[in-house]
Design a protein around this motif. Structure first.
Motif, PDB file in Angstrom:
ATOM      1  N   PHE A  14       0.810  -1.216   0.000  1.00  0.00           N
ATOM      2  CA  PHE A  14       0.000   0.000   0.000  1.00  0.00           C
ATOM      3  C   PHE A  14       0.845   1.269   0.000  1.00  0.00           C
ATOM      4  CE2 PHE A  14      -1.852   3.319   2.703  1.00  0.00           C
ATOM      5  CZ  PHE A  14      -2.975   3.640   1.971  1.00  0.00           C
ATOM      6  N   ILE A  15       1.877   1.316   0.799  1.00  0.00           N
ATOM      7  CA  ILE A  15       2.681   2.531   0.942  1.00  0.00           C
ATOM      8  C   ILE A  15       3.353   2.895  -0.373  1.00  0.00           C
ATOM      9  CG2 ILE A  15       4.688   3.533   2.095  1.00  0.00           C
ATOM     10  CD1 ILE A  15       3.831   1.842   4.568  1.00  0.00           C
ATOM     11  N   LEU A  16       3.970   1.935  -1.025  1.00  0.00           N
ATOM     12  CA  LEU A  16       4.618   2.199  -2.300  1.00  0.00           C
ATOM     13  C   LEU A  16       3.581   2.514  -3.377  1.00  0.00           C
ATOM     14  CD1 LEU A  16       7.296   2.480  -3.672  1.00  0.00           C
ATOM     15  CD2 LEU A  16       7.330   0.033  -4.064  1.00  0.00           C
ATOM     16  N   ALA A  17       2.431   1.871  -3.312  1.00  0.00           N
ATOM     17  CA  ALA A  17       1.358   2.139  -4.283  1.00  0.00           C
ATOM     18  C   ALA A  17       0.899   3.590  -4.190  1.00  0.00           C
ATOM     19  CB  ALA A  17       0.192   1.185  -4.056  1.00  0.00           C
ATOM     20  N   ILE A  18       0.776   4.118  -2.982  1.00  0.00           N
ATOM     21  CA  ILE A  18       0.357   5.509  -2.804  1.00  0.00           C
ATOM     22  C   ILE A  18       1.405   6.454  -3.373  1.00  0.00           C
ATOM     23  CG2 ILE A  18      -0.106   7.316  -1.075  1.00  0.00           C
ATOM     24  CD1 ILE A  18      -2.397   5.293  -1.576  1.00  0.00           C
ATOM     25  N   ARG A  19       2.669   6.146  -3.131  1.00  0.00           N
ATOM     26  CA  ARG A  19       3.765   6.983  -3.671  1.00  0.00           C
ATOM     27  C   ARG A  19       3.747   6.976  -5.190  1.00  0.00           C
ATOM     28  NH1 ARG A  19       7.400  10.169  -4.832  1.00  0.00           N
ATOM     29  NH2 ARG A  19       9.582   9.939  -4.359  1.00  0.00           N
ATOM     30  N   ILE A  20       3.562   5.811  -5.792  1.00  0.00           N
ATOM     31  CA  ILE A  20       3.506   5.704  -7.254  1.00  0.00           C
ATOM     32  C   ILE A  20       2.299   6.461  -7.790  1.00  0.00           C
ATOM     33  CG2 ILE A  20       3.133   4.086  -9.157  1.00  0.00           C
ATOM     34  CD1 ILE A  20       4.868   2.074  -7.513  1.00  0.00           C
ATOM     35  N   LYS A  21       1.159   6.304  -7.137  1.00  0.00           N
ATOM     36  CA  LYS A  21      -0.062   7.009  -7.553  1.00  0.00           C
ATOM     37  C   LYS A  21       0.170   8.513  -7.578  1.00  0.00           C
ATOM     38  CE  LYS A  21      -4.711   7.976  -5.790  1.00  0.00           C
ATOM     39  NZ  LYS A  21      -4.493   9.326  -5.299  1.00  0.00           N
ATOM     40  N   GLU A  22       0.794   9.050  -6.538  1.00  0.00           N
ATOM     41  CA  GLU A  22       1.062  10.489  -6.469  1.00  0.00           C
ATOM     42  C   GLU A  22       1.970  10.944  -7.599  1.00  0.00           C
ATOM     43  OE1 GLU A  22       2.598  11.019  -2.533  1.00  0.00           O
ATOM     44  OE2 GLU A  22       0.593  10.969  -1.625  1.00  0.00           O
ATOM     45  N   ALA A  46     -12.489 -12.958   4.824  1.00  0.00           N
ATOM     46  CA  ALA A  46     -11.101 -12.804   5.250  1.00  0.00           C
ATOM     47  C   ALA A  46     -10.228 -12.681   4.011  1.00  0.00           C
ATOM     48  CB  ALA A  46     -10.668 -14.002   6.076  1.00  0.00           C
ATOM     49  N   SER A  47      -9.120 -11.985   4.147  1.00  0.00           N
ATOM     50  CA  SER A  47      -8.250 -11.778   2.990  1.00  0.00           C
ATOM     51  C   SER A  47      -6.797 -12.027   3.351  1.00  0.00           C
ATOM     52  CB  SER A  47      -8.405 -10.359   2.467  1.00  0.00           C
ATOM     53  OG  SER A  47      -7.455 -10.110   1.466  1.00  0.00           O
ATOM     54  N   LEU A  48      -6.109 -12.703   2.463  1.00  0.00           N
ATOM     55  CA  LEU A  48      -4.669 -12.881   2.613  1.00  0.00           C
ATOM     56  C   LEU A  48      -3.913 -11.757   1.920  1.00  0.00           C
ATOM     57  CD1 LEU A  48      -4.431 -16.717   1.955  1.00  0.00           C
ATOM     58  CD2 LEU A  48      -4.440 -15.525   4.143  1.00  0.00           C
ATOM     59  N   ASN A  49      -4.613 -10.929   1.166  1.00  0.00           N
ATOM     60  CA  ASN A  49      -3.988  -9.870   0.383  1.00  0.00           C
ATOM     61  C   ASN A  49      -4.115  -8.504   1.038  1.00  0.00           C
ATOM     62  OD1 ASN A  49      -3.325 -11.684  -1.628  1.00  0.00           O
ATOM     63  ND2 ASN A  49      -5.234 -11.374  -2.714  1.00  0.00           N
ATOM     64  N   GLN A  50      -4.266  -8.456   2.336  1.00  0.00           N
ATOM     65  CA  GLN A  50      -4.443  -7.187   3.020  1.00  0.00           C
ATOM     66  C   GLN A  50      -3.224  -6.300   2.793  1.00  0.00           C
ATOM     67  OE1 GLN A  50      -7.411  -7.011   4.122  1.00  0.00           O
ATOM     68  NE2 GLN A  50      -7.345  -4.989   4.980  1.00  0.00           N
ATOM     69  N   GLY A  51      -3.461  -5.088   2.335  1.00  0.00           N
ATOM     70  CA  GLY A  51      -2.378  -4.132   2.117  1.00  0.00           C
ATOM     71  C   GLY A  51      -1.697  -4.266   0.775  1.00  0.00           C
ATOM     72  N   ILE A  52      -2.167  -5.153  -0.076  1.00  0.00           N
ATOM     73  CA  ILE A  52      -1.597  -5.336  -1.402  1.00  0.00           C
ATOM     74  C   ILE A  52      -2.505  -4.652  -2.416  1.00  0.00           C
ATOM     75  CG2 ILE A  52      -0.913  -7.001  -3.168  1.00  0.00           C
ATOM     76  CD1 ILE A  52       0.875  -7.047  -0.697  1.00  0.00           C
TER      77      ILE A  52
END
Length: 80
Positions: A14-22, A46-52
């Protein structure tokens, strides 16, 4: 055969995705963000992909977007 006007340029945290989005938005590219984990959570599963997250861009902007993703990933890697 399925054709689409959008291509995935990033899959990861998520963190890198937000940076790329910006960075993409800074140059006028409007990305599509897909978060399967959040979709599953909202549906009550339930999700195994949380934060992806996945980032897609229009094919006309693909080369510029790929260069931005590569640059941001390299910057984040060198900072750690």
């Amino acid at each position: 055969m399925s054709t689409t006007e959008y291509t995935k340029v990033y899959y990861g945290n998520f963190i890198l995705a937000i940076r790329i989005k910006e960075e993409l938005e800074h140059v006028g590219i409007i990305p599509i963000i897909k978060d399967e984990g959040e979709s599953q959570r909202l549906a009550g599963y339930a999700s195994l992909n949380q934060g992806i997250q996945e980032i897609f861009v229009h094919n006309d902007e693909l080369e510029t977007a790929k260069a931005i993703v590569t640059r941001v990933e390299a910057e984040m890697e060198s900072a750690s």
